[in-house]
Design a protein around this motif. Structure first.
Motif, PDB file in Angstrom:
ATOM      1  N   THR A 155      -9.218 -19.783   8.444  1.00 27.50           N
ATOM      2  CA  THR A 155      -9.360 -20.824   7.429  1.00 27.50           C
ATOM      3  C   THR A 155      -8.624 -22.085   7.845  1.00 27.50           C
ATOM      4  O   THR A 155      -9.144 -23.195   7.684  1.00 27.50           O
ATOM      5  CB  THR A 155      -8.838 -20.324   6.067  1.00 27.50           C
ATOM      6  N   SER A 156      -7.438 -21.946   8.390  1.00 23.92           N
ATOM      7  CA  SER A 156      -6.696 -23.116   8.860  1.00 23.92           C
ATOM      8  C   SER A 156      -7.466 -23.834   9.954  1.00 23.92           C
ATOM      9  O   SER A 156      -7.545 -25.065   9.966  1.00 23.92           O
ATOM     10  CB  SER A 156      -5.324 -22.704   9.390  1.00 23.92           C
ATOM     11  N   GLN A 186      -4.202 -30.422  -1.263  1.00 22.54           N
ATOM     12  CA  GLN A 186      -4.934 -29.471  -0.432  1.00 22.54           C
ATOM     13  C   GLN A 186      -4.166 -28.157  -0.304  1.00 22.54           C
ATOM     14  O   GLN A 186      -4.756 -27.079  -0.380  1.00 22.54           O
ATOM     15  CB  GLN A 186      -5.206 -30.061   0.947  1.00 22.54           C
ATOM     16  N   SER A 187      -2.866 -28.231  -0.136  1.00 23.82           N
ATOM     17  CA  SER A 187      -2.062 -27.009  -0.017  1.00 23.82           C
ATOM     18  C   SER A 187      -2.108 -26.183  -1.288  1.00 23.82           C
ATOM     19  O   SER A 187      -2.250 -24.958  -1.246  1.00 23.82           O
ATOM     20  CB  SER A 187      -0.610 -27.358   0.307  1.00 23.82           C
ATOM     21  N   TYR A 205      -4.456 -26.248  -3.605  1.00 21.96           N
ATOM     22  CA  TYR A 205      -5.811 -25.718  -3.755  1.00 21.96           C
ATOM     23  C   TYR A 205      -6.000 -24.474  -2.878  1.00 21.96           C
ATOM     24  O   TYR A 205      -6.503 -23.453  -3.336  1.00 21.96           O
ATOM     25  CB  TYR A 205      -6.841 -26.789  -3.394  1.00 21.96           C
ATOM     26  N   GLU A 206      -5.593 -24.580  -1.626  1.00 16.93           N
ATOM     27  CA  GLU A 206      -5.730 -23.439  -0.715  1.00 16.93           C
ATOM     28  C   GLU A 206      -4.895 -22.253  -1.193  1.00 16.93           C
ATOM     29  O   GLU A 206      -5.322 -21.104  -1.100  1.00 16.93           O
ATOM     30  CB  GLU A 206      -5.332 -23.831   0.709  1.00 16.93           C
ATOM     31  N   TYR A 232      -6.262 -18.526  -2.005  1.00 14.42           N
ATOM     32  CA  TYR A 232      -5.748 -17.305  -1.399  1.00 14.42           C
ATOM     33  C   TYR A 232      -5.277 -16.311  -2.453  1.00 14.42           C
ATOM     34  O   TYR A 232      -5.455 -15.105  -2.302  1.00 14.42           O
ATOM     35  CB  TYR A 232      -4.618 -17.606  -0.403  1.00 14.42           C
TER      36      TYR A 232
END
Length: 182
Positions: A35-36, A150-151, A153-154, A158
């Protein structure tokens, strides 16, 4: 960058093999790495190639727009193919078929992409580069804000991925006697 993109293709394949052998921790680690890579490597390659070939910065937005549209079409057709595979060959067949698509993508990457080593005209070591990036984040609140959004949201995605299986199992009707697809 082709080698990082190849890593993106090989990690899901290893995940599928791990899934068939019940190595759940491997799947989570490989999924996180993939994903990263998905959200950074392909776009970084695209931007670099765009400018190294002398294209206008104005056309970069158009290129990403077309890529996003194409990604949507591929997602729709992938879903239809996965549904057909499940109906005819079982629930694990889309994952096994994905290995073929990853192998095809790997061959295209190996044969057509060139490695990007970044700007080699400047003699900057890794620590200097990281320090420069940190300075940009500190000085520009917009960069910090988009990184934080973004962090977060990710992270929420997860959490969903980690918890959806146990949640479904806890709510599954025991009297139903049907297996869950995972």
């Amino acid at each position: 960058m082709p080698y990082l993109n190849l890593n993106y293709g090989s990690n899901p394949s290893l995940m599928i093999i791990s899934l068939r052998n019940n190595f759940v921790v491997d799947i989570r680690i490989l999924g996180g790495i993939s994903t990263s890579l998905l959200f950074s490597v392909f776009e970084a390659w695209m931007v670099n190639e765009h400018f190294s070939r002398g294209f206008s910065s104005l056309s970069l937005s158009d290129t990403f727009s077309k890529a996003t549209f194409g990604n949507g079409l591929v997602a729709i057709f992938s879903g239809l193919l996965a549904n057909w595979l499940v109906e005819h060959h079982g629930v694990s067949s889309p994952f096994l078929a994905a290995i073929g698509f990853f192998a095809t993508a790997a061959m295209v990457i190996i044969l057509t992409w060139k490695e990007n080593y970044g700007n080699t005209s400047e003699n900057v070591n890794t620590f200097q580069s990281l320090f420069q990036a940190l300075n940009v984040i500190i000085k520009d609140s917009h960069v910090l804000a988009i990184g934080a959004v973004q962090s977060l949201y990710e992270a929420s995605m997860y959490i969903f991925v980690f918890l959806w299986g146990p949640f479904l199992e806890s709510k599954h009707d025991i009297l139903n006697n049907s297996d869950l697809p995972f």
